[in-house]
Design a protein around this motif. Structure first.
Motif, PDB file in Angstrom:
ATOM      1  N   GLY A   1      86.305   9.411  80.729  1.00  0.00           N
ATOM      2  CA  GLY A   1      85.739   8.103  81.011  1.00  0.00           C
ATOM      3  C   GLY A   1      85.527   7.355  79.713  1.00  0.00           C
ATOM      4  O   GLY A   1      85.128   7.945  78.716  1.00  0.00           O
ATOM      5  N   ILE A   2      85.849   6.070  79.714  1.00  0.00           N
ATOM      6  CA  ILE A   2      85.748   5.325  78.472  1.00  0.00           C
ATOM      7  C   ILE A   2      84.985   4.028  78.668  1.00  0.00           C
ATOM      8  O   ILE A   2      84.840   3.524  79.782  1.00  0.00           O
ATOM      9  N   SER A   3      84.504   3.491  77.550  1.00  0.00           N
ATOM     10  CA  SER A   3      83.888   2.177  77.589  1.00  0.00           C
ATOM     11  C   SER A   3      84.727   1.153  76.824  1.00  0.00           C
ATOM     12  O   SER A   3      84.479  -0.045  76.943  1.00  0.00           O
ATOM     13  N   ALA A   4      85.674   1.602  76.019  1.00  0.00           N
ATOM     14  CA  ALA A   4      86.576   0.687  75.324  1.00  0.00           C
ATOM     15  C   ALA A   4      87.791   1.443  74.815  1.00  0.00           C
ATOM     16  O   ALA A   4      87.743   2.672  74.648  1.00  0.00           O
ATOM     17  N   LEU A   5      88.856   0.692  74.570  1.00  0.00           N
ATOM     18  CA  LEU A   5      90.081   1.275  74.020  1.00  0.00           C
ATOM     19  C   LEU A   5      90.552   0.402  72.860  1.00  0.00           C
ATOM     20  O   LEU A   5      90.484  -0.826  72.931  1.00  0.00           O
ATOM     21  N   HIS A   6      90.998   1.057  71.801  1.00  0.00           N
ATOM     22  CA  HIS A   6      91.482   0.361  70.605  1.00  0.00           C
ATOM     23  C   HIS A   6      92.971   0.611  70.430  1.00  0.00           C
ATOM     24  O   HIS A   6      93.456   1.723  70.671  1.00  0.00           O
ATOM     25  N   TRP A   7      93.674  -0.414  69.968  1.00  0.00           N
ATOM     26  CA  TRP A   7      95.025  -0.250  69.444  1.00  0.00           C
ATOM     27  C   TRP A   7      94.979  -0.578  67.960  1.00  0.00           C
ATOM     28  O   TRP A   7      94.462  -1.631  67.557  1.00  0.00           O
ATOM     29  N   LEU A   8      95.536   0.328  67.158  1.00  0.00           N
ATOM     30  CA  LEU A   8      95.540   0.210  65.705  1.00  0.00           C
ATOM     31  C   LEU A   8      96.971   0.269  65.199  1.00  0.00           C
ATOM     32  O   LEU A   8      97.838   0.873  65.834  1.00  0.00           O
TER      33      LEU A   8
END
Lengths: 113, 117
Positions: free
Chosen positions: A28-35
């Motif tokens: 379960g996540i609260s945010a996702l990053h692309w780097l």
């Protein structure tokens, strides 16, 4: 099995092609990053998203929370897009001991002229 | 703005030597992090500081110590370097804070490439 999986691991494209990089996660996540990381270089944040879609120039990021999946699209790819693209998720709730960042191993993209 | 600045960019050490990696951010961020990056592995958290005055262990803290000197600066120390610590080290920061330590957009330094012989 890694909690964050990216596919493909390596991708070679011709200049001008439409590119898709995928990220699947099992927590379960609260945010996702692309780097983005250029060879031998630092790491730059492209997107942070928790729902829907974001667009910046030729880059588009989408996320489907129900399917636990995100995609990074590059339109009209260019050799300067050649880099490693890293997906990272913030697991758990917004706060608390379970809150942490989990990184994928990256997708190496080479765009040939 | 400089963003996140870390030094040195390159360092070669002999086994048993000590060194400190320095990191500073000028974005008034609460949270700062030290990661290591090794081939074939995702970034792994060594230590983080959710806010000034606090530090916490991450995934791979053994062999390292940290100091949050003030809100701007977060240093990583290797007391007795080992070949297994050969890696690229990244400092990062985000808005974060003690209540929500890993939140906000991430800003990374340029990386420090460390070789331990």
């Amino acid at each position: 099995k890694n909690e964050v999986e990216q596919s493909p691991q390596n991708l070679t494209a011709q200049e001008g092609e439409f590119i898709t990089i995928n990220c699947s996660y099992s927590v379960g996540i609260s945010a996702l990053h692309w780097l983005q990381q250029h060879p031998g270089g630092g790491i730059v944040s492209l997107f942070m998203l928790s729902s829907g879609k974001k667009k910046h120039g030729r880059l588009i990021a989408t996320i489907n929370i129900q399917e636990k999946h995100s995609s990074l699209h590059i339109t009209a790819s260019h050799p300067r897009d050649s880099a490693v693209y890293i997906c990272a998720v913030r697991s758990g709730g917004l706060g608390g001991a379970t809150n942490k960042l989990i990184f994928g191993t990256g997708t190496l993209l080479a765009v040939q002229p | 703005n400089a963003g996140v600045t870390q030094t040195p960019k390159f360092q070669v050490l002999k086994t048993g030597q000590s060194m400190t990696l320095q990191c500073a951010q000028d974005m008034n961020h609460n949270s700062m992090y030290w990661y290591r990056q090794d081939p074939g592995m995702g970034l792994r958290l060594i230590y983080y500081s959710a806010s000034e005055g606090t530090t916490d262990k991450g995934e791979v803290p053994n062999g390292y110590n940290v100091s949050r000197l003030n809100k701007r600066e977060f240093s990583l120390r290797l007391e007795s370097a080992a070949p297994s610590q050969t890696s690229v080290y990244f400092c990062a920061s985000s808005e974060g804070g003690r209540q929500f330590p890993h939140t906000g957009e991430l800003f990374f330094g340029e990386g420090s490439r460390l070789t331990v012989l």
